[in-house]
Design a protein around this motif. Structure first.
Motif, PDB file in Angstrom:
ATOM      1  N   SER A 213      55.953  39.687  32.739  1.00 21.81           N
ATOM      2  CA  SER A 213      57.207  38.988  32.081  1.00 21.81           C
ATOM      3  C   SER A 213      58.958  38.991  32.354  1.00 21.81           C
ATOM      4  N   ASP A 214      59.378  38.611  32.499  1.00 16.39           N
ATOM      5  CA  ASP A 214      60.866  38.267  32.865  1.00 16.39           C
ATOM      6  C   ASP A 214      61.562  38.152  31.303  1.00 16.39           C
ATOM      7  N   ILE A 215      60.747  37.976  30.340  1.00 17.96           N
ATOM      8  CA  ILE A 215      61.147  38.103  28.167  1.00 17.96           C
ATOM      9  C   ILE A 215      60.547  35.950  28.321  1.00 17.96           C
ATOM     10  N   SER A 216      61.499  35.373  29.641  1.00 16.90           N
ATOM     11  CA  SER A 216      61.307  33.089  29.411  1.00 16.90           C
ATOM     12  C   SER A 216      60.152  33.521  29.599  1.00 16.90           C
ATOM     13  N   THR A 217      58.954  34.158  31.062  1.00 16.74           N
ATOM     14  CA  THR A 217      57.834  33.797  30.940  1.00 16.74           C
ATOM     15  C   THR A 217      57.326  34.728  31.053  1.00 16.74           C
ATOM     16  N   VAL A 218      55.215  34.815  31.013  1.00 17.71           N
ATOM     17  CA  VAL A 218      54.506  35.481  30.971  1.00 17.71           C
ATOM     18  C   VAL A 218      53.498  34.815  31.929  1.00 17.71           C
ATOM     19  N   SER A 219      52.517  36.011  33.025  1.00 20.95           N
ATOM     20  CA  SER A 219      51.924  35.719  33.956  1.00 20.95           C
ATOM     21  C   SER A 219      51.031  36.826  33.383  1.00 20.95           C
ATOM     22  N   VAL A 220      49.529  36.939  33.669  1.00 18.53           N
ATOM     23  CA  VAL A 220      48.652  37.057  32.706  1.00 18.53           C
ATOM     24  C   VAL A 220      47.443  36.804  34.091  1.00 18.53           C
ATOM     25  N   GLU A 221      47.176  38.049  34.684  1.00 17.41           N
ATOM     26  CA  GLU A 221      45.627  38.179  35.963  1.00 17.41           C
ATOM     27  C   GLU A 221      44.954  39.403  35.832  1.00 17.41           C
ATOM     28  N   GLY A 222      43.516  38.951  35.448  1.00 17.19           N
ATOM     29  CA  GLY A 222      42.252  39.795  35.187  1.00 17.19           C
ATOM     30  C   GLY A 222      41.081  39.351  35.539  1.00 17.19           C
ATOM     31  N   GLY A 223      41.027  40.969  36.071  1.00 14.78           N
ATOM     32  CA  GLY A 223      38.957  40.328  36.846  1.00 14.78           C
ATOM     33  C   GLY A 223      38.266  41.747  36.625  1.00 14.78           C
ATOM     34  N   ALA A 224      37.812  42.007  37.385  1.00 11.19           N
ATOM     35  CA  ALA A 224      37.119  42.862  37.770  1.00 11.19           C
ATOM     36  C   ALA A 224      36.713  43.591  39.315  1.00 11.19           C
ATOM     37  N   THR A 225      35.784  44.265  39.871  1.00 11.10           N
ATOM     38  CA  THR A 225      36.215  44.880  41.137  1.00 11.10           C
ATOM     39  C   THR A 225      34.917  45.924  40.725  1.00 11.10           C
ATOM     40  N   VAL A 226      33.802  45.477  41.797  1.00 10.75           N
ATOM     41  CA  VAL A 226      32.466  46.411  41.871  1.00 10.75           C
ATOM     42  C   VAL A 226      32.594  47.474  42.933  1.00 10.75           C
ATOM     43  N   THR A 227      32.698  48.902  42.960  1.00  7.83           N
ATOM     44  CA  THR A 227      31.526  49.691  44.341  1.00  7.83           C
ATOM     45  C   THR A 227      30.903  50.011  44.334  1.00  7.83           C
ATOM     46  N   TYR A 228      30.354  50.087  45.793  1.00  7.37           N
ATOM     47  CA  TYR A 228      28.649  50.191  45.895  1.00  7.37           C
ATOM     48  C   TYR A 228      28.487  51.271  46.779  1.00  7.37           C
ATOM     49  N   ASN A 229      28.124  52.900  46.608  1.00  9.73           N
ATOM     50  CA  ASN A 229      28.443  53.669  47.041  1.00  9.73           C
ATOM     51  C   ASN A 229      29.178  54.679  47.347  1.00  9.73           C
ATOM     52  N   LYS A 230      29.853  54.205  46.549  1.00 11.56           N
ATOM     53  CA  LYS A 230      31.956  54.649  47.291  1.00 11.56           C
ATOM     54  C   LYS A 230      32.294  54.875  47.881  1.00 11.56           C
ATOM     55  N   ARG A 231      31.737  52.845  48.754  1.00 12.02           N
ATOM     56  CA  ARG A 231      32.645  52.933  50.112  1.00 12.02           C
ATOM     57  C   ARG A 231      32.754  51.692  50.569  1.00 12.02           C
ATOM     58  N   TYR A 232      32.154  51.100  49.780  1.00 11.25           N
ATOM     59  CA  TYR A 232      32.640  49.291  49.953  1.00 11.25           C
ATOM     60  C   TYR A 232      32.058  48.443  48.391  1.00 11.25           C
ATOM     61  N   TRP A 233      33.092  47.821  48.323  1.00 14.26           N
ATOM     62  CA  TRP A 233      34.083  47.212  47.114  1.00 14.26           C
ATOM     63  C   TRP A 233      34.180  45.967  46.792  1.00 14.26           C
ATOM     64  N   ILE A 234      33.807  44.938  46.455  1.00 15.85           N
ATOM     65  CA  ILE A 234      33.458  43.480  46.397  1.00 15.85           C
ATOM     66  C   ILE A 234      34.513  43.178  44.945  1.00 15.85           C
ATOM     67  N   GLY A 235      35.514  42.039  44.374  1.00 19.24           N
ATOM     68  CA  GLY A 235      35.940  41.542  43.289  1.00 19.24           C
ATOM     69  C   GLY A 235      36.521  40.367  43.569  1.00 19.24           C
ATOM     70  N   GLY A 236      37.328  40.014  42.156  1.00 18.53           N
ATOM     71  CA  GLY A 236      37.584  38.554  42.182  1.00 18.53           C
ATOM     72  C   GLY A 236      38.338  39.194  40.352  1.00 18.53           C
ATOM     73  N   THR A 237      39.843  38.517  40.742  1.00 17.46           N
ATOM     74  CA  THR A 237      40.520  37.766  39.499  1.00 17.46           C
ATOM     75  C   THR A 237      41.128  36.640  39.545  1.00 17.46           C
ATOM     76  N   TYR A 238      41.659  36.471  38.314  1.00 19.70           N
ATOM     77  CA  TYR A 238      41.851  35.131  37.790  1.00 19.70           C
ATOM     78  C   TYR A 238      43.460  34.552  37.497  1.00 19.70           C
ATOM     79  N   ARG A 239      44.670  34.290  38.017  1.00 14.65           N
ATOM     80  CA  ARG A 239      46.011  34.220  37.958  1.00 14.65           C
ATOM     81  C   ARG A 239      46.255  32.997  37.092  1.00 14.65           C
ATOM     82  N   GLN A 240      46.817  33.927  35.805  1.00 15.73           N
ATOM     83  CA  GLN A 240      46.399  32.890  34.874  1.00 15.73           C
ATOM     84  C   GLN A 240      47.972  31.745  35.109  1.00 15.73           C
ATOM     85  N   GLN A 241      48.953  31.946  35.540  1.00 13.63           N
ATOM     86  CA  GLN A 241      50.433  31.299  35.232  1.00 13.63           C
ATOM     87  C   GLN A 241      50.217  30.119  37.034  1.00 13.63           C
TER      88      GLN A 241
END
Length: 306
Positions: A213-241
Motif C-alpha cells: 500500500s502507498d496509502i492511496s492504493t492497496v494491492s493484495v496477493e495470496g496463495g500457497a506453495t507445496v514442497t515434496y521431499n524437501k526438493r521439488y515445489w509448486i504453488g499458485g497465487t492470485y494478485r487482486q489489483q
C-alpha cells in the motif's frame, strides 16, 4: 482546470511474483534471518510480447536484481542491486541492510534498516511530444540520484513468519530536468506473512500473503506453495489489483539444497485488456552454511569418553 488533480500517485517499486523467496527486498529485517549466506539472481519480464505504438519504447518491462544476505551471530547483513526498466524510465536501487535478531517466544524478532541510493532516469528521446518545439521538453537522458531508506520488523519461528516494513522513508523527490514539477517516491508499506505446515514426512504446505500500500492504493496477493521431499515445489497465487493468477515452481539442483532454480508465470484473467500479454520470472539462488565464529566446539567420541 478547477477539477484537475494537482498530483498523481502510482506504484513505483518493482514487482516480483516470487515474493516469498525475495524477503530481503521487501523487508530489511529479513537480512540473515534464515541462517544461511545466500546469493540470489532474479530476472522478470513484465507483459512479455508487448509492443508499443512507438518503436523506440523498448517493448516489455523488465527487472533484474542481485541480492546477498548473511547472518553473523544475532545480526544479519544484506545487499541488493536492482535495475527496473519501463519504457523511457529506468529505476536503479542499491541498498545495504542490517538487522538485529532478538530471541522471543520460541522464535526470533528481527528489526532492520536499509540505506542506499535510488537512481531515476528518463530518456526523453523515447517520448513523442505533441509540440516538438516546446522549450520545456528536455532532450537526451536525464538522471538523478537521491539517498533512500527503509525500516522493518519481522517475527518468525518454525511455524510461521510475519513482517511489516516501510520503504522510501524520506520520500526522495526527482525533478528530472523540470524546475517546477517533482516526481516523489511515495512511502510504501509491505505486510508479508507465511505459515509452515508439515503434511507427513514428504509434503510441506506454506500459505503466503503479501499486502502492499502507498496509502492511496492497496494491492493484495495470496496463495500457497507445496514442497515434496524437501526438493521439488509448486504453488499458485492470485494478485487482486491486476487480476492475475500466478503459477510457480522450483527444484533444488543439488542434494545438499544449496542451489535452487525457481520460476513463475503470470496469467491475466481479467482487468485491463491492454495488459493481456503475460509475464514470467526466473530466480537462481545459492546458499552456504552460516559462518561459525569463536572457539571450535569440542568433538566427543565414545573411545575417549571415559
Amino acid at each position: 482546470m478547477l477539477f484537475m488533480p494537482l498530483c498523481a500517485i502510482a506504484q513505483k517499486d518493482a514487482q516480483f511474483s516470487l515474493f516469498s523467496l525475495n524477503q530481503l527486498y521487501l523487508n530489511p529485517a529479513a537480512a540473515g534471518s534464515d541462517g544461511f549466506t545466500k546469493f540470489q539472481l532474479t530476472h522478470r519480464t513484465q507483459y512479455a510480447g508487448y509492443q508499443g505504438t512507438n518503436v523506440d519504447e523498448g517493448g516489455a518491462l523488465s527487472t533484474q536484481m542481485f541480492s546477498f544476505s548473511m547472518p553473523i551471530k544475532n545480526f544479519g547483513i544484506g545487499f541488493y542491486a536492482l535495475n527496473d526498466k519501463s519504457g523511457p524510465r529506468t529505476d536503479q536501487d542499491f541498498k545495504l541492510s542490517a538487522a538485529y535478531h532478538i530471541p522471543l517466544g520460541g522464535g526470533k524478532l528481527g528489526v532492520g534498516v536499509s540505506a542506499g541510493l535510488f537512481r531515476q532516469a528518463i530518456d526523453y528521446g523515447k517520448l513523442r511530444a505533441r509540440d516538438p518545439d516546446d522549450p520545456l521538453i528536455q532532450t537526451g537522458t536525464i538522471a538523478e540520484i537521491n539517498p533512500d531508506f527503509s525500516v522493518g520488523a519481522r517475527y518468525e519461528n518454525e511455524t510461521f513468519y510475519a513482517g511489516l516494513s516501510l520503504n522510501h522513508f524520506l520520500k526522495p523527490k526527482y525533478q528530472l530536468g523540470s524546475e517546477t514539477g517533482t516526481n516523489p517516491l511515495p512511502r510504501t508499506l509491505y505486510f508479508n506473512a507465511g505459515v509452515n505446515l508439515e503434511l507427513g514426512y514428504l509434503l510441506d504446505i506454506q500459505p503466503i500473503v503479501l499486502v502492499k500500500s502507498d496509502i492511496s492504493t492497496v494491492s493484495v496477493e495470496g496463495g500457497a506453495t507445496v514442497t515434496y521431499n524437501k526438493r521439488y515445489w509448486i504453488g499458485g497465487t492470485y494478485r487482486q489489483q491486476d487480476t492475475y493468477f500466478i503459477i510457480m515452481g522450483g527444484i533444488y539442483l543439488l542434494a545438499d539444497q544449496s542451489l535452487r532454480l525457481s520460476g513463475a508465470y503470470d496469467m491475466v484473467v481479467g482487468g485491463n485488456k491492454a495488459k493481456s500479454p503475460s509475464s514470467f520470472e526466473v530466480m537462481l539462488s545459492y546458499a552456504l552454511p552460516s559462518p561459525k565464529l569463536g572457539k571450535k566446539a569440542p568433538i566427543r567420541t565414545p573411545r575417549f569418553r571415559f
